[in-house]
Design an enzyme around this catalytic site. Sequence first.
Site, PDB file in Angstrom:
ATOM      1  N   LYS A 112       5.265   4.116   4.063  1.00 19.81           N
ATOM      2  CA  LYS A 112       4.839   5.378   3.071  1.00 19.81           C
ATOM      3  C   LYS A 112       5.015   6.451   4.018  1.00 19.81           C
ATOM      4  O   LYS A 112       5.016   7.505   3.380  1.00 19.81           O
ATOM      5  CB  LYS A 112       3.686   5.057   2.471  1.00 19.81           C
ATOM      6  CG  LYS A 112       3.376   3.835   1.824  1.00 19.81           C
ATOM      7  CD  LYS A 112       4.230   3.741   0.454  1.00 19.81           C
ATOM      8  CE  LYS A 112       3.676   2.609  -0.524  1.00 19.81           C
ATOM      9  NZ  LYS A 112       4.045   1.355   0.007  1.00 19.81           N
TER      10      LYS A 112
HETATM   11  C1  LIG Z   1       4.521   0.163  -0.748  1.00 20.81           C
HETATM   12  C2  LIG Z   1       4.917  -1.002   0.072  1.00 20.81           C
HETATM   13  C3  LIG Z   1       5.893  -1.947  -0.346  1.00 20.81           C
HETATM   14  C4  LIG Z   1       6.736  -1.705  -1.564  1.00 20.81           C
HETATM   15  O1  LIG Z   1       7.429  -0.625  -1.597  1.00 20.81           O
HETATM   16  P1  LIG Z   1       7.980  -0.023  -3.100  1.00 20.81           P
HETATM   17  O2  LIG Z   1       8.676   1.267  -2.820  1.00 20.81           O
HETATM   18  O3  LIG Z   1       6.586   0.346  -3.838  1.00 20.81           O
HETATM   19  O4  LIG Z   1       8.621  -1.085  -3.631  1.00 20.81           O
HETATM   20  C5  LIG Z   1       6.446  -2.796   0.427  1.00 20.81           C
HETATM   21  N1  LIG Z   1       5.850  -3.270   2.010  1.00 20.81           N
HETATM   22  C6  LIG Z   1       4.741  -2.291   2.308  1.00 20.81           C
HETATM   23  C7  LIG Z   1       4.225  -2.522   3.540  1.00 20.81           C
HETATM   24  C8  LIG Z   1       4.480  -1.192   1.245  1.00 20.81           C
HETATM   25  O5  LIG Z   1       3.278  -0.380   2.080  1.00 20.81           O
END
Ligand SMILES: *Cc1c(COP(=O)(O)O)cnc(C)c1O
Length: 495
Positions: A112
Amino acid sequence: MNLLYKSTRNHEINVTASQAILKGLADDGGLYVPESIPKLSVSVEDCRDMSYQEIAYAVMKEYFTDFTEQELKDCISRAYDSKFDTGEIAPLVEVDGAYYLELFHGPTIAFKDMALSILPHLMITSARKNHVENEIVILTATSGDTGKAALAGFAGVEGTKIIVFYPKDGVSPIQEKQMVTQVEENTLVVGVNGNFDDCQTGVKKIFGDSAFAKELSEKGYQFSSANSINIGRLVPQIVYYVYAYVKLYKEGRIQENEKINVVVPTGNFGNLLAAFYAKNMGLPIDRLICASNENKVLFDFFRTGEYNRNREFILTSSPSMDILISSNLERLIYRIAGNDAQKNKELMDALTKGGVYRISPEMQKELSDFVGEYATEEETFEKIRTLYQNTGYVIDTHTAVAARAYDRYKDESGDTNTTVIASTASPFKFTKNVMKAIDETCELTEDFALADELSKIARVPVPKAVMEIRTAPVVHKTKCEVEEMEEMVRKFLHV
Ligand SMILES: *Cc1c(COP(=O)(O)O)cnc(C)c1O
């Protein structure tokens, strides 16, 4: 010529990139999409010697056309700096026949950060460009990782406040500790007695309440979203797919224009959608492999054409993927409906009302680039263990879902394309389960002791992000019921 953004539910809505970033969600509840997906104006060869920041500019300038070159370059250089523990920003590591794109080298050790380190700068710039005088209040629901990454991005940023709601019993202890120790005064963190979908629905409800918005505006506030529905998060995620491709090319692992596959551990569908956008910009991607955990709504959708959220919500060891309503899928549905807002709206209304919709056979044909796969809890743990035993490389539970899904895909298809697996979190964020997977006899339970042990066996130092929260005091102790979320917002803003 400015690229304009439309709502996926209403063609009459047309806004600039900076307006779309400011608003997050369109007034009609739809998501902003570019009128058309722009093409990359540089070739892979052109990008050969570019840094991450330079590739970021080459991609983002195609989308954020109402930003000046200077504005965009400033945003990029403030975001991708020494907050990341490597100058590469997103290292690509070859392990056991696949390439792991490590997207966890930012301040909160999850992917993120790739988007949330730039979003506050895009938002402040957008506010300035649109002569916004109100203070911007970021309202966020998190399944664990968005929350801290958004807090880290917005904490102390003048002209903004940020409120994060997380499912009280649905995040890892390290994730929770990361959030509740945030000290800046413009931050509020609240544990909700419900799951992630409850938090997300609650936030959407507050966003959709126009009377509340009007009242707040009179008090000098306006809401915006840092969730992955914001176009200002989606676009920065396209960058690392281009970057990974360029790196493979530069290192002689692929020929120019050779097709690669990508595997993405998926929850809200933002990350995989970014890969889809990259492909549509002209990046030679063949298969987009969507990896789900036991909450396999998307797996079923890609196999059957029916999206059905009416099922048990399962708490797994990959909490950031414990999602039954993948918000960003709407952008794909809109596209495969032939950019038909009305048709998309009908399907989304059906989802809201009955929790289920089915796409037409024509729409399903448009999904041929996608493959749905999933991994059970047992398979996920086994993958962490065997990869470690065979190679010494340690991956987190989310990445393991993707790695296992890729194994299954390879077995089923015999596809030998070079493949990039999005590695979305550091194993140090999910130490308990990672250690359990590697060593069943491990009796440690305290998170920081587990981190030390993991550091020893993986032969990597404990990341700074974990060291920092070790002794940090808990600042945010507020808990609430789903129905009380708006009240929490009011209290914090004194309205
Ligand atoms: C948010 C997240 C995901 C999922 O990603 P999306 O874009 O919501 O599909 C997968 N792995 C981790 C570690 C995340 O923080």
